[in-house]
Motif scaffolding. Structure first.
Motif, short mmCIF file in Angstrom:
data_model
loop_
_atom_site.label_atom_id
_atom_site.label_comp_id
_atom_site.label_asym_id
_atom_site.label_seq_id
_atom_site.Cartn_x
_atom_site.Cartn_y
_atom_site.Cartn_z
N VAL A 54 0.85 -1.20 0.00
CA VAL A 54 0.00 0.00 0.00
C VAL A 54 0.88 1.25 0.00
N TYR A 55 0.52 2.21 -0.86
CA TYR A 55 1.27 3.46 -0.98
C TYR A 55 0.29 4.63 -0.94
N ALA A 99 -5.82 6.34 -11.33
CA ALA A 99 -4.69 5.42 -11.26
C ALA A 99 -5.11 3.97 -11.45
N ILE A 100 -6.41 3.68 -11.24
CA ILE A 100 -6.89 2.31 -11.37
C ILE A 100 -6.78 1.82 -12.82
N GLN A 115 -0.79 -1.97 -12.74
CA GLN A 115 -0.03 -2.15 -11.49
C GLN A 115 -0.87 -1.82 -10.26
N VAL A 116 -1.99 -1.11 -10.43
CA VAL A 116 -2.83 -0.68 -9.31
C VAL A 116 -4.03 -1.61 -9.18
N GLN A 159 4.29 -7.36 -8.03
CA GLN A 159 5.53 -7.07 -8.75
C GLN A 159 5.58 -5.65 -9.30
N ALA A 160 4.73 -4.76 -8.80
CA ALA A 160 4.67 -3.39 -9.33
C ALA A 160 5.92 -2.59 -8.98
N ASP A 161 6.22 -1.64 -9.84
CA ASP A 161 7.36 -0.73 -9.62
C ASP A 161 6.81 0.64 -9.22
#
Length: 798
Positions: A57-58, A83-84, A88-89, A222-224
């Protein structure tokens, strides 16, 4: 065998009471400090670890640093939901600051009694996917998706209704009512989230300008996050804002330490405090361990015959090492027990110091760790003395030919030197800390904090009017209130509005300038120092902002820094000139120039500020600052509370002295200085303890020398100085070690401040004199007694 070791150890303790008590006190103090710090560190490092998928979570943050501002943690929720679209989200969650944006009513009534909904936030229905929250009654997700619904924390339900069985009950407000549809348990202390009431909020998809939400993203495994933040920055900020504002993704698990914005839900911790506490507690244990080693080796002569007899009777070196290790471990375990008792006594005060509510659970992994640390300290501190004492030759000991080796003397002197070095360094650091803090507190803010009473979070429509509103008239009529000043910015928090000025000569500034919307007489009300021009005044109708044909004209008072940025070295020359913001079509006519004003913390505050009369852009709440007679403060506060409730239906308002608000900004630095001061005192105490033990041994060892010197006519003072010389030489060596290292470390810490003091030599000299003086007094207290003994009592058997 173990029973024999314990019995022998207890006999040794009885025979060497002083040695035993000094070691016990030193280790107890060191372990108690270590336990408290470990408890604090464990709590600090546990923040938000309990949240679902916390490691993925960010939180979205906006970086304005290239424009001269800071990173802020709030964002536009509608933009955040975009962002969805990125693979990656996985999910987006939002918490909205409705108490500031007034997207929901915070003042309510129940049975004709007024209440303020404390820490009220709007939440999206998926809150339970991001926060580990226990629902006591109702359904939290349904409540956050039903208009007019309210979810109360357990403490709020008890405060307002006196029970948690409140489902279906209603609270009245000016625009209607809330229906309670859920009750949740109070949040634990170890989370950066801080809300007590939640309400359903509908976000306007067309409003992309208001930043009022904390937006959280849960990323795929695995998101950056860095690459995603870069992509979001390019999507949200383009054309003239490209490269000037950027998106940052802050890990949830790091927020407690890294989030320093004034817009945080609650004040975070400081990793620096944890590291300093941990480092100092380790130093205390080391000093206590050094004392143990020093005094045990120094007392070894008294155990020499015991070792010789044991070896003559067939004891092996391993058995002797085990015996002496058993003694040191037993001392450590006894010290651990005393340390735990000390912790229980000191924990309430420690909680006040660090601002936490810590509790020790001894029947846990933490309790096991305490035992392991105590055993480790006992073994490590006792290992060298055990090896040293067990190495005595039985033949030489029993024949009376015992010579202590140079190694033992070197170890003893080295450890004492290191102790003194640490004490000197800590004294210098603590004095410098206090001096730096005092310097920060004395820095000019540009406005007066004394005799100013701040009423926060008042709706704009209630106070921000050209003609004094009913509420302002009521407040200024209170006996003891001299003036009421309206501004749309919290002076001790941060700027919340900016413009992009084009200077009178037509040159674009290239950045953004913080602005503060205010009422009339702001210079007088805030105690600003006018350098040129005049204050805002009702006599000049053009001062108040007015929108005509798509252009806003407004009077402005600028700070000296803004005048110089505009190219005017003589600040009086800019008075009467017009500064423009072509993007928002705002024409700002300069009516006055004041000395620089610092909003927020003086360590990193901006001083290029413009005051705009009657200009309020997207700020739903304002502050009223009353200039008051301090002697009538309790009466004035009560009258203010009454006026707000009767005139504007505002209950339980935030009312504080401006001086207290500013003082709270430096609380973190004060906490560090207090911690360093306490640990410095403990370090000096333990150093004195070790010096006392060694001086006691040295005095006994040199008794015959003292007797002979007295016979030869030496005075008591000269004998005291002779005995103290050995220790003062070691202090001198410690000064040579401590000074350069401390200078580098303290200088590195001071470099973190924009405004800082210079290191001064007298602090270093005073620290050396203090340690030397304490050492001399410690030795003198024992040496004077020895020097006062009649020589005949010492030399009668010679």
């Amino acid at each position: 065998m173990l029973k024999n070791y314990i019995i022998t150890a207890l006999r040794a303790f009885k025979q060497q009471k002083q040695h035993f008590i000094l070691n016990l006190i030193g280790l107890s103090v060191g372990l108690a400090a270590a336990i408290l710090v470990a408890l604090f560190a464990q709590n600090e490092l546990s923040y938000d670890a309990q949240q679902p998928h916390a490691e993925r979570v960010y939180r979205i943050g906006q970086d304005f640093s290239k424009l001269g501002l800071s990173v802020i943690p709030i964002f536009n929720y509608t933009l955040g939901t975009q962002a969805i679209d990125y693979s990656q989200v996985e999910e987006v969650f939002g918490l909205t600051m409705v108490s500031l944006t007034r997207e929901a009513m915070v003042d309510v009534q129940y049975r004709d009694q007024g209440y303020k909904l404390n820490e009220l936030y709007g939440a999206t229905p998926n809150i339970e996917n991001f926060i580990d929250i226990k629902t006591l009654a109702g359904n939290l997700s349904d409540a956050m998706s039903t208009p007019g619904s309210l979810a109360l924390s357990e403490s709020e339900a008890l405060r307002i209704f006196g029970t948690v069985n409140v489902l279906g009950k209603t609270l009245q407000h000016e625009q209607g009512q809330y229906t309670v549809r859920a009750v949740f348990a109070d949040l634990p202390s170890n989370t950066h989230f801080s809300f007590k009431n939640l309400v359903d909020v509908k976000h306007d998809p067309t409003n992309l300008m208001t930043n009022s939400s904390y937006v959280y993203l849960r990323l795929a495994p695995q998101a950056d996050p860095i690459a995603l933040a870069d992509a979001l920055s390019k999507q949200y900020f383009y054309e003239e804002m490209s490269g000037k504002i950027s998106i940052e993704l802050h890990p949830l698990l790091d927020l407690h330490f890294t989030a320093k914005s004034p817009f945080e839900m609650k004040a975070g911790g400081a990793k620096q405090v944890v590291m300093i506490c941990a480092g100092l507690s380790v130093l205390l244990i080391l000093i206590a361990g050094f004392n143990f080693i020093n005094m045990t080796v120094a007392q070894s002569a008294k155990r020499a015959k015991e070792v010789g007899v044991r070896k003559a009777l067939g004891a092996s070196k391993a058995q002797l090492v085990t015996q002496f290790l058993a003694e040191s471990v037993l001392v450590a375990l006894l010290a651990m027990t005393i340390a735990c008792v000390l912790v229980e006594f000191l924990l309430p005060q420690f909680n006040l110091l660090v601002g936490r509510d810590l509790v020790v659970n001894y029947a846990s992994e933490f309790g096991l760790a305490i035992v392991v640390v105590a055993l480790t300290v006992g073994v490590l501190a006792g290992l060298y003395p055990a090896l040293f004492i067990s190495s005595f030759s039985a033949k030489r000991v029993l024949s009376g030919d015992l010579q202590r080796g140079n190694t033992a003397i070197w170890v003893r002197k080295s450890l004492l030197t290191l102790q003194a070095s640490l004490a000197i360094g800590l004294i210098i650091a603590s004095v410098t800390l206090f001096n730096q803090l005092a310097y920060l507190q004395s820095l000019p803010l540009g406005y007066q904090t004394q005799q100013r009473l701040v009423i926060s979070e008042l709706p704009v429509q209630e106070v921000f009017t050209k003609q004094p509103s009913a509420l302002i008239n009521r407040l200024t009529a209170i006996d003891g209130v001299e003036q009421a000043t309206i501004i749309d910015t919290r002076l001790t928090v941060s700027i919340n509005n900016t413009l992009q000025p084009t200077w009178p000569n037509g040159e674009f500034s290239g950045g953004i300038t913080p602005v503060i919307g205010s009422g009339f007489d702001v210079v007088k009300g805030l105690g600003l120092k006018l350098l040129a021009g005049r204050d805002f005044s009702q006599e000049f109708a053009g001062d108040w902002a007015a929108r005509i044909d798509g252009v806003t004209t407004v009077g402005t008072i600028i700070t000296e820094t803004v005048a110089k940025q505009a190219g005017y070295s003589n600040v009086a020359d800019i008075v009467g000139k017009t500064i423009k913001d072509t993007g928002r079509n705002v024409d700002m006519r300069v009516v006055g120039v004041v000395e620089d004003v610092k909003v927020g913390n003086v360590q990193d505050a901006n001083s290029n500020i413009m005051f705009l009369c009657g200009f309020n852009y997207l700020a739903p709440v304002s502050e009223v600052i009353l200039t008051v007679n301090q002697q009538q403060l309790p009466y004035i506060k009560q009258q203010v509370i009454t006026a707000l409730a009767e005139v504007s239906n505002i209950y339980q308002p935030k009312i504080n002295l401006l001086a207290d608000n500013y003082k709270a900004l430096l609380k973190g630095d004060e906490r560090i200085s207090q911690v360093v001061l306490i640990f410095t005192g403990l370090a000096v105490f333990l150093t004195c303890l070790g010096t006392f033990g060694l001086a006691s041994f040295a005095t006994v060892r040199r008794q015959k020398e003292v007797g002979i010197r007295k016979v030869l006519g030496a005075s008591r003072l000269s004998i005291v100085n002779i005995l103290a010389k050995e220790f003062l030489v070691l202090v001198g060596l410690s000064v040579a070690i401590a000074f350069p290292l401390t200078y580098l470390l303290v200088g590195d810490w001071l470099a973190n401040f924009n405004d800082r003091i210079e290191q001064v030599f007298w602090v270093y000299g005073a620290a050396a004199i203090v340690v030397a003086g304490i050492t001399w007094l410690t030795v003198a207290s024992l040496a004077f007694k020895a020097a006062s003994t009649r020589p005949s009592l010492i030399l009668r058997y010679e």
